[in-house]
Design an enzyme around this catalytic site. Sequence first.
Site, mmCIF file in Angstrom:
data_model
loop_
_atom_site.group_PDB
_atom_site.id
_atom_site.type_symbol
_atom_site.label_atom_id
_atom_site.label_comp_id
_atom_site.label_asym_id
_atom_site.label_seq_id
_atom_site.Cartn_x
_atom_site.Cartn_y
_atom_site.Cartn_z
ATOM 1 N N GLU A 29 0.837 -1.200 0.000
ATOM 2 C CA GLU A 29 0.000 0.000 0.000
ATOM 3 C C GLU A 29 0.873 1.251 0.000
ATOM 4 O O GLU A 29 0.585 2.226 -0.697
ATOM 5 C CB GLU A 29 -0.927 0.014 1.214
ATOM 6 C CG GLU A 29 -2.066 -0.979 1.140
ATOM 7 C CD GLU A 29 -2.861 -1.021 2.425
ATOM 8 O OE1 GLU A 29 -4.074 -0.765 2.366
ATOM 9 O OE2 GLU A 29 -2.273 -1.301 3.496
ATOM 10 N N GLU A 30 1.937 1.216 0.766
ATOM 11 C CA GLU A 30 2.864 2.348 0.788
ATOM 12 C C GLU A 30 3.443 2.577 -0.609
ATOM 13 O O GLU A 30 3.565 3.711 -1.066
ATOM 14 C CB GLU A 30 3.984 2.073 1.797
ATOM 15 C CG GLU A 30 4.872 3.241 2.067
ATOM 16 C CD GLU A 30 5.895 2.967 3.159
ATOM 17 O OE1 GLU A 30 6.796 3.805 3.295
ATOM 18 O OE2 GLU A 30 5.811 1.952 3.862
ATOM 19 N N ALA A 31 3.774 1.490 -1.306
ATOM 20 C CA ALA A 31 4.335 1.593 -2.657
ATOM 21 C C ALA A 31 3.335 2.200 -3.628
ATOM 22 O O ALA A 31 3.683 3.084 -4.421
ATOM 23 C CB ALA A 31 4.793 0.221 -3.141
#
Length: 182
Positions: A29-31
């Site tokens: 999700e961060e990516a």
Amino acid sequence: AYIRVLLSDKSFCPFFFRDDFARVISGEEEAIFSWAATNFLMGTLISNSQGMGTVENVNTTYGTLDLGGASTQIAFYVPSQDILEGLTKFQIGGQKQWNVYTRSFLQFGINSARERHIRQLVDKFIAAQGMSANPTTRYTVVNDCFHTGYSEEAWDSTGQHAVDVVGPPNPSVNQLQNCRRL
């Protein structure tokens, strides 16, 4: 828990907030959020998100590499759906989907890499001492990746030997090459 308390305080945060709004996101999700933010800021996201279906033939997007403290994330647009492992369907705008490959590499952030580097340096030094390595003796190890005058305490992998890891006593012209070698 502290973040939830802070965001629930109406004198600090006037916006609507519920406890389940705050959570730790996954590396993938961060990516994807890093990729979306980068491409939005570069102007390559919104204009290509018009219409319906899957985005095709977009050669102007930017891939992202996010070097964090404990992990590293990568994300980039893929024109097909052939990469199933790591493929994230990202929808923005009407009903257009972006196929984005995302991957998170735990323990490959800058802090984790630094800790591994120092621990490996200390372990190698203690191994070189062999059977004569005394846990009560305070050893000093020179690390060419540190600047002259810097020092910190580090432990070997077993946690038995405390070592002072220090920068070289004097800067040298080949210090960068020595650091790379380490």
